[in-house]
Design an enzyme around this catalytic site. Structure first.
Site, PDB file in Angstrom:
ATOM      1  N   CYS A   9     -11.204  26.598  -7.566  1.00 29.61           N
ATOM      2  CA  CYS A   9     -10.031  27.250  -7.918  1.00 29.61           C
ATOM      3  C   CYS A   9      -9.717  28.867  -7.650  1.00 29.61           C
ATOM      4  O   CYS A   9      -9.017  28.977  -6.718  1.00 29.61           O
ATOM      5  CB  CYS A   9      -9.598  27.249  -9.450  1.00 29.61           C
ATOM      6  SG  CYS A   9      -7.813  27.716  -9.935  1.00 29.61           S
TER       7      CYS A   9
ATOM      8  N   HIS B 116      -6.401  32.484 -10.754  1.00 26.13           N
ATOM      9  CA  HIS B 116      -7.283  32.023 -11.797  1.00 26.13           C
ATOM     10  C   HIS B 116      -7.194  32.412 -13.127  1.00 26.13           C
ATOM     11  O   HIS B 116      -6.952  33.768 -13.188  1.00 26.13           O
ATOM     12  CB  HIS B 116      -8.545  31.891 -11.345  1.00 26.13           C
ATOM     13  CG  HIS B 116      -9.451  30.864 -11.994  1.00 26.13           C
ATOM     14  ND1 HIS B 116      -9.149  29.614 -12.204  1.00 26.13           N
ATOM     15  CD2 HIS B 116     -10.928  31.133 -12.737  1.00 26.13           C
ATOM     16  CE1 HIS B 116     -10.210  28.903 -12.872  1.00 26.13           C
ATOM     17  NE2 HIS B 116     -11.064  29.902 -13.256  1.00 26.13           N
TER      18      HIS B 116
END
Length: 221
Positions: A80, A134
């Site tokens: 991610c 994130h």
């Protein structure tokens, strides 16, 4: 994202230049930069209707018919934080040197200008709802509205034993109800509010981040 943009001869710089400018036939005083809605869907790949797969994605398909579909779109990194950092800074992971979910991008690149930050610097009201950067590693210079506090607490401890986390992650659940109590529904509703309530006089860059289809696979019936 980087490969897709390159294959179509589009860069972040040329995109912003196009937004800032307008056709020469339009008088200068009438030029108005468009609002921009940026949508991120966690772990969504191209196995969707507009790419020819037997999956029901009518709203995405509608957007694809009215826009440009990239046929050479590649994942920058199978994690991610590195992939989101790459997409939002326009730099490859080999340049960002971010390969985990715990390193804030400004630790390695303190002066980098991110995509939403660039819009903000060019007169846009910038707003975010949902996951764009994130979690805990947001851009502290990007948003007028929304975003999350930056918390660089090092590596976060696992939320329980590996076996238990795997059991919870690999679930397929069809939720009762219409989905109005899900995080994605709330974020979509918030995005609609922000689109309707912008009275700042500035053009709007709105980033909307959906949590699904990230595992576990949970959706309303």
């Amino acid at each position: 994202y980087h490969a897709a943009m390159t294959s179509s001869s589009v860069t972040r710089r040329s995109l912003l230049a196009g937004i800032a400018g307008a056709p020469l036939a339009i008088p200068q005083q009438k030029r108005k930069p468009p609002n921009v809605l940026f949508i991120a869907a966690d772990d969504l790949n191209v196995r969707i209707g507009c790419y020819g797969f037997p999956v029901q994605t009518p709203n995405i398909d509608s957007i694809a018919r009215r826009g440009v579909r990239f046929d050479r779109a590649y994942c920058q990194y199978a994690l991610c934080n590195p992939s989101r950092t790459s997409m939002l800074t326009g730099k490859n992971p080999t340049s960002t040197r971010i390969t985990d979910n715990n390193t804030w991008f400004r630790k390695n690149m303190p002066g980098v200008v991110t995509l939403p930050q660039c819009f903000r610097q060019n007169g846009y009201l910038t707003a975010a709802t949902g996951k764009i950067f994130h979690g805990g590693l947001d851009d502290d210079r990007a948003w007028d509205i929304g975003g999350t506090p930056v918390s660089q607490g090092g590596i976060r401890p696992p939320a329980g034993p590996v076996e238990e986390r795997q059991k919870l992650s690999d679930r397929w659940v069809a939720l009762e109800g219409d989905g109005t109590d899900t995080t994605d529904y709330r974020n979509a509703s918030r995005a609609i509010e922000l689109l309707q309530q912008n009275r700042s006089g500035k053009p709007l860059f709105l980033a909307l981040g959906f949590a699904k289809p990230h595992a576990p696979f949970i959706a309303p019936k």
